[in-house]
Design an enzyme around this catalytic site. Sequence first.
Site, PDB file in Angstrom:
ATOM      1  N   HIS A 105       6.209   6.546   2.756  1.00 25.30           N
ATOM      2  CA  HIS A 105       5.827   5.303   2.075  1.00 25.30           C
ATOM      3  C   HIS A 105       6.719   4.992   0.874  1.00 25.30           C
ATOM      4  O   HIS A 105       7.015   3.832   0.585  1.00 25.30           O
ATOM      5  CB  HIS A 105       4.365   5.404   1.625  1.00 25.30           C
ATOM      6  CG  HIS A 105       3.648   4.101   1.606  1.00 25.30           C
ATOM      7  ND1 HIS A 105       2.308   3.978   1.848  1.00 25.30           N
ATOM      8  CD2 HIS A 105       4.072   2.836   1.377  1.00 25.30           C
ATOM      9  CE1 HIS A 105       1.943   2.714   1.758  1.00 25.30           C
ATOM     10  NE2 HIS A 105       3.002   2.002   1.473  1.00 25.30           N
ATOM     11  N   TYR A 141      -4.299   2.659   2.874  1.00 26.32           N
ATOM     12  CA  TYR A 141      -4.965   1.356   2.925  1.00 26.32           C
ATOM     13  C   TYR A 141      -6.462   1.546   3.144  1.00 26.32           C
ATOM     14  O   TYR A 141      -6.900   1.956   4.226  1.00 26.32           O
ATOM     15  CB  TYR A 141      -4.388   0.495   4.050  1.00 26.32           C
ATOM     16  CG  TYR A 141      -2.921   0.150   3.909  1.00 26.32           C
ATOM     17  CD1 TYR A 141      -2.250   0.270   2.703  1.00 26.32           C
ATOM     18  CD2 TYR A 141      -2.200  -0.310   5.009  1.00 26.32           C
ATOM     19  CE1 TYR A 141      -0.905  -0.047   2.586  1.00 26.32           C
ATOM     20  CE2 TYR A 141      -0.862  -0.643   4.907  1.00 26.32           C
ATOM     21  CZ  TYR A 141      -0.215  -0.507   3.694  1.00 26.32           C
ATOM     22  OH  TYR A 141       1.121  -0.821   3.596  1.00 26.32           O
TER      23      TYR A 141
END
Length: 325
Positions: A122, A54
């Site tokens: 992830h 991110y």
Amino acid sequence: MQTATLGQLVVSAQGLGCMSMSEHYGPRDWDRSIATVHQALDLGVTLLDTADIYGAGHNEVLLGRAIAGHRDRVVVSTKFGVDRSAGDHRRRVRGEPDYVRRSCEASLLRLGVDQIDLYYLHRPPQDVDLAETVGAMAELVTAGKVRYLGLSEVDADQLRRAHAVHPITAVQSEYSLWSREVEALAPAMAELGAGLVAYSPLGRGLLAGEVDPSTLGDNDSRRGHPRFQGENAVNNQRLAAAVSALAGERGITGAQLSLAWVHARNRGLGIPVVPIPGTSSPEHVAANVAASDVQLDDEVLAQLEPLADRVSGDRYGALQNTGRP
């Protein structure tokens, strides 16, 4: 704020997703984002969610600054595995042991903590077997760098194979009124004692009734999502308006009704379900937290039930299908 138990990890019944503070959903404001995290903590939110991709590490640094001096009040969860170093169009999902170790060390440094409470893979890796990756993650637990392990966007077979290597505390997946595919995984999660952490519980903002797909900025990743495009967007806005109308009859917002529905799924699925709505607004945090106290009756639940079958468009486009945000 009530609590929920993911495996053996106790967290607030609702968390905070921090991704939008760094990229994907429009302009960034460091100070306002820090204020948002602090507002969440003041309201009893303990579970804070981020990932190393991110903002290319920006989000972990921001979160680390925000929780400085508050570490004993926070459950830090972050994710690794999506490698964007060659550009978004060449992203790949990695899981080789050395990469796992280096990713963890980098996240610890950016977050400014000695231990990650919940460390997710992830996405299932493309370069090695899942069991090899989870084995390397388990070594991080043994070394004291990580407390508990999680997976994101996996199927039942992958969950069971991972759990056979090391207990999996939580599965993180998109889950909302109109994104319910993960419900098929609930029996395996119940069997193994894992909880569900629900990201995008507001349909990436559309269910909140505050997003107009036609006005999204050029740097807003939702422009690439099928549900925000063309006729899909028009139809989905109608569904969001129906949610808002039902909410208005009960004196709450569409966002609060949508979050209350996710909270209610604890009973329907037989597993802990912890939504992590994302926002960079202190005001939205307060409104979202209030949803955890909303109780929905059978009548409104029945009215909301068909929405999953009426949503238009896939969850992700071609680009997002590899290491999708």
